[in-house]
Design a protein around this motif. Structure first.
Motif, short mmCIF file in Angstrom:
data_model
loop_
_atom_site.label_atom_id
_atom_site.label_comp_id
_atom_site.label_asym_id
_atom_site.label_seq_id
_atom_site.Cartn_x
_atom_site.Cartn_y
_atom_site.Cartn_z
N GLY A 62 -52.83 47.02 8.38
CA GLY A 62 -53.14 48.07 7.42
C GLY A 62 -53.02 47.72 5.96
N LEU A 63 -52.91 46.44 5.61
CA LEU A 63 -52.69 46.07 4.21
C LEU A 63 -53.27 44.70 3.92
N SER A 64 -53.25 44.34 2.64
CA SER A 64 -53.49 42.97 2.20
C SER A 64 -52.22 42.47 1.54
N THR A 65 -51.85 41.22 1.82
CA THR A 65 -50.72 40.61 1.12
C THR A 65 -51.28 39.70 0.03
N VAL A 66 -50.59 39.68 -1.10
CA VAL A 66 -50.99 38.77 -2.18
C VAL A 66 -49.74 38.02 -2.66
N THR A 67 -49.82 36.70 -2.58
CA THR A 67 -48.72 35.84 -2.99
C THR A 67 -49.14 35.08 -4.24
N TRP A 251 -41.20 48.57 8.94
CA TRP A 251 -40.99 47.13 8.89
C TRP A 251 -42.12 46.48 8.09
N ASN A 252 -42.97 45.62 8.74
CA ASN A 252 -44.06 44.94 8.04
C ASN A 252 -45.40 45.65 8.22
N PHE A 253 -45.38 46.87 8.72
CA PHE A 253 -46.62 47.59 9.03
C PHE A 253 -46.83 48.72 8.02
N VAL A 254 -48.10 48.95 7.65
CA VAL A 254 -48.49 50.03 6.75
C VAL A 254 -49.66 50.78 7.39
N SER A 255 -49.62 52.10 7.38
CA SER A 255 -50.72 52.87 7.96
C SER A 255 -50.69 54.29 7.42
N SER A 256 -51.84 54.96 7.52
CA SER A 256 -51.92 56.39 7.22
C SER A 256 -51.49 57.21 8.43
N SER A 257 -51.21 56.54 9.55
CA SER A 257 -50.85 57.21 10.79
C SER A 257 -49.50 56.69 11.31
N ARG A 258 -48.57 57.60 11.56
CA ARG A 258 -47.28 57.20 12.13
C ARG A 258 -47.47 56.66 13.56
N GLU A 259 -48.41 57.23 14.27
CA GLU A 259 -48.66 56.77 15.64
C GLU A 259 -49.15 55.33 15.65
N ARG A 260 -49.96 54.96 14.66
CA ARG A 260 -50.45 53.57 14.59
C ARG A 260 -49.30 52.61 14.33
#
Length: 291
Positions: A62-67, A251-260
Motif C-alpha cells: 500500500g505504499l512507496s518507500t523512498v531512501t 507494522w510495515n503495512f499501510v492501507s485504507s482498509s483495516r481488513e487489508r
C-alpha cells in the motif's frame, strides 16, 4: 505560519540501529501522502560491524518507500530480484502496491567502515493504486532537478515543484526536496501545495520567525508562502502534497482498509510472501503485538 513542531523520537529498528522517527505522530498522521519519516544517523560504523545491525527481509503493502542518503551506502535486495547499492544523492523508490519484501544491508560499512546518515520515508498510495503491481526504481541523480542560488543548493527528489519535475514515478500530487543552506542564506517555500512540512536534519534555521533546531519538523499553515533562513549551515528536507484520505498502519503495512492490513499480516505470518532474491535465509517475524 507554523501549525506545530514535532521532535524526533528514538526508535530501534532491531539489532541496535536506532533512528529518529517524525511521522507518524499522534496528532499528525500524514503530510500530504507522506505517512512515515525516519532520520537515520548520523552514526559512524567501523569495519566488521555485526549483521545484527542490518534491516533483515520484511514486507510492505500500500505504499512507496523512498531512501535518500547524505553519507554512507545501503544494499537493497527485493522479491522482484533487484539488487541495488544506494549512495548519497541517489534515490531508491520502491512501490510496494499489492505486496513486496526487501532487505537493507550495511554491506559497504561492514567491509570498509562508513558514516551512515540519511532519510527514509513512506508515501501512501491513492486508493486506486494501493493494489498496483510492485515495482522498483533507482535514480542516480541526473534526472533529479538541481539548482544553486544565493547560498542554497537544492535537489528535487520526487514529485513536482516550482516548475520542476523529478523523473521518479509518483502516484499523487506531491513534492520532496533536499536543501543545503549556507549560514545566513534565505529562501521562500511557496504555498503551491495544501500540506507542507520542513524537517531540519542538521544545523539551525528560522522558519517564519520561529527557530527550528536539528531533529525537528515544522508543519506549515496552508495557503501562505514561508521564509526560511539558515542561522548556521543547515540541511533541510522539504516535503508535502495533497491529502489522499485516511490511512491505517500496522507494522510495515499501510492501507485504507483495516481488513487489508489483517490479510497482509496473516500472509506474512503464514510465509505466503516471497523473500528477496538472494536474501532468503532470514526474515523479520511479525511482532507479537500485531497478532
Amino acid at each position: 505560519m507554523i501549525e506545530r513542531v514535532i521532535d524526533k523520537r528514538s526508535h530501534d529498528l532491531g539489532g541496535g540501529f536506532t533512528v529518529g522517527r517524525l511521522l507518524p505522530f499522534h496528532s499528525l498522521r500524514m503530510v500530504g501522502p507522506f505517512v512515515f519519516f525516519d532520520h537515520m544517523g548520523p552514526v559512524d560504523f567501523a569495519p566488521g560491524i555485526p549483521r545484527a545491525l542490518d534491516v533483515r527481509p520484511h514486507p510492505h503493502i500500500g505504499l512507496s518507500t523512498v531512501t535518500y542518503l547524505y553519507d554512507g551506502a545501503l544494499t537493497h535486495r527485493d522479491s522482484l530480484g533487484f539488487h541495488q547499492e544506494i549512495r548519497p544523492g541517489e534515490v531508491n523508490w520502491m512501490v510496494a502496491g499489492s505486496g513486496i519484501t526487501h532487505s537493507e544491508r550495511l554491506e559497504y560499512a561492514r567491509a570498509h567502515g562508513a558514516r551512515m546518515h540519511g532519510i527514509q520515508a513512506w508515501v501512501a498510495l491513492p486508493v486506486e493504486d494501493e493494489e498496483t503491481d510492485p515495482a522498483f526504481y533507482h535514480h542516480e541523480g541526473a534526472d533529479l532537478p538541481t539548482w544553486e542560488e544565493q547560498g542554497v543548493r537544492g535537489r528535487l527528489i520526487a514529485g513536482a515543484a516550482e516548475g520542476m519535475r523529478a523523473a521518479v514515478k509518483v502516484h499523487s500530487p506531491q513534492f520532496y526536496m533536499h536543501w543545503e543552506m549556507a549560514s545566513g542564506a534565505a529562501r521562500v517555500l511557496s504555498a503551491e501545495y495544501s500540506e507542507r512540512a520542513i524537517y531540519l536534519a542538521a544545523g539551525s534555521a528560522e522558519i517564519a520567525g520561529h527557530r527550528l533546531r536539528a531533529g525537528q519538523m515544522a508543519l506549515l499553515e496552508t495557503g501562505r508562502d514561508v521564509l526560511v533562513r539558515a542561522e548556521v549551515s543547515a540541511t533541510l528536507m522539504v516535503l508535502g502534497g495533497e491529502p489522499i484520505g485516511e490511512r491505517f498502519l500496522m507494522w510495515n503495512f499501510v492501507s485504507s482498509s483495516r481488513e487489508r492490513l489483517e490479510q497482509a499480516a496473516e500472509d506474512w505470518r503464514q510465509q505466503r510472501m516471497t523473500l528477496p532474491v538472494g536474501d532468503e535465509q532470514e526474515f523479520i517475524p511479525l511482532p507479537e503485538n500485531q497478532k
